[in-house]
Design a protein around this motif. Structure first.
Motif, PDB file in Angstrom:
ATOM      1  N   LEU A  36      -2.181   5.833   2.127  1.00 45.68           N
ATOM      2  CA  LEU A  36      -1.258   4.956   1.411  1.00 45.68           C
ATOM      3  C   LEU A  36      -1.946   4.297   0.215  1.00 45.68           C
ATOM      4  O   LEU A  36      -3.066   3.806   0.322  1.00 45.68           O
ATOM      5  CB  LEU A  36      -0.739   3.866   2.361  1.00 45.68           C
ATOM      6  CG  LEU A  36       0.206   2.831   1.751  1.00 45.68           C
ATOM      7  CD1 LEU A  36       1.555   3.469   1.420  1.00 45.68           C
ATOM      8  CD2 LEU A  36       0.395   1.665   2.720  1.00 45.68           C
ATOM      9  N   ARG A  37      -1.245   4.308  -0.919  1.00 41.48           N
ATOM     10  CA  ARG A  37      -1.685   3.603  -2.126  1.00 41.48           C
ATOM     11  C   ARG A  37      -0.485   2.842  -2.653  1.00 41.48           C
ATOM     12  O   ARG A  37       0.653   3.318  -2.530  1.00 41.48           O
ATOM     13  CB  ARG A  37      -2.149   4.591  -3.198  1.00 41.48           C
ATOM     14  CG  ARG A  37      -3.386   5.375  -2.836  1.00 41.48           C
ATOM     15  CD  ARG A  37      -3.835   6.315  -3.956  1.00 41.48           C
ATOM     16  NE  ARG A  37      -2.802   7.242  -4.406  1.00 41.48           N
ATOM     17  CZ  ARG A  37      -2.469   8.374  -3.806  1.00 41.48           C
ATOM     18  NH1 ARG A  37      -3.079   8.731  -2.703  1.00 41.48           N
ATOM     19  NH2 ARG A  37      -1.533   9.153  -4.301  1.00 41.48           N
ATOM     20  N   GLY A  38      -0.729   1.671  -3.261  1.00 43.89           N
ATOM     21  CA  GLY A  38       0.415   0.985  -3.829  1.00 43.89           C
ATOM     22  C   GLY A  38       0.129  -0.430  -4.287  1.00 43.89           C
ATOM     23  O   GLY A  38      -0.933  -0.988  -4.020  1.00 43.89           O
ATOM     24  N   THR A  39       1.103  -0.964  -5.007  1.00 42.14           N
ATOM     25  CA  THR A  39       1.065  -2.340  -5.488  1.00 42.14           C
ATOM     26  C   THR A  39       2.457  -2.929  -5.329  1.00 42.14           C
ATOM     27  O   THR A  39       3.456  -2.206  -5.270  1.00 42.14           O
ATOM     28  CB  THR A  39       0.657  -2.433  -6.974  1.00 42.14           C
ATOM     29  OG1 THR A  39       1.615  -1.705  -7.748  1.00 42.14           O
ATOM     30  CG2 THR A  39      -0.736  -1.875  -7.214  1.00 42.14           C
ATOM     31  N   GLY A  40       2.505  -4.234  -5.277  1.00 42.76           N
ATOM     32  CA  GLY A  40       3.802  -4.869  -5.136  1.00 42.76           C
ATOM     33  C   GLY A  40       3.712  -6.359  -5.347  1.00 42.76           C
ATOM     34  O   GLY A  40       2.735  -6.863  -5.904  1.00 42.76           O
TER      35      GLY A  40
END
Length: 132
Positions: free
Chosen positions: A109-113
């Motif tokens: 999993l990779r991500g920003t928020g």
């Protein structure tokens, strides 16, 4: 291609202690916070945070949140680095998934928020992510 997960969160516990008093009522604190997430993320999160309260009552904070549950129906866990500010009764937080921290069906999993809380013990979140 990024997918966006959205939903709400609620604070289930908040334990905060001052570890250093600063001038003019400012202080440094440490908090242990538990969250429940609903929506595209069905999970429980435990956040360890450090906060700097300014004399005007606003604050800056940073911390790590271990999140366990389901993201878009996939089970596992991951760690979010959460940095933000508290001003005018609203906490605004930027999220960054710590690379290599995801387990189970969320591995890669990779991500920003971000999340926003406005009064009351909760708010909304959005997470743009990819599963590797």
């Amino acid at each position: 291609m990024m997918t966006q997960a959205t939903g709400t969160f609620a604070v289930s516990s908040w334990d905060e202690e001052t570890y250093q008093e600063l001038a003019d009522g400012a202080k440094l604190t440490r908090a242990q916070v538990s969250f429940g997430f609903t929506g595209d993320l069905e999970a429980e999160g435990g956040w360890q945070a450090l906060m700097c309260y300014r004399e005007d009552g606003t604050a800056a904070f940073t911390g790590l949140q271990h999140t366990v549950g389901k993201l878009a129906g996939r089970e596992g866990s991951f760690v979010i680095q959460a940095d933000g500010t508290f001003e005018a009764g609203q906490a605004t937080t930027s999220w960054h998934v710590v690379p290599g921290s995801a387990t189970g069906e969320l591995r890669g999993l990779r991500g920003t928020g971000s999340s926003v809380s406005t009064g009351g013990p909760g708010g909304t979140f959005a997470l743009d992510y990819e599963l590797g």
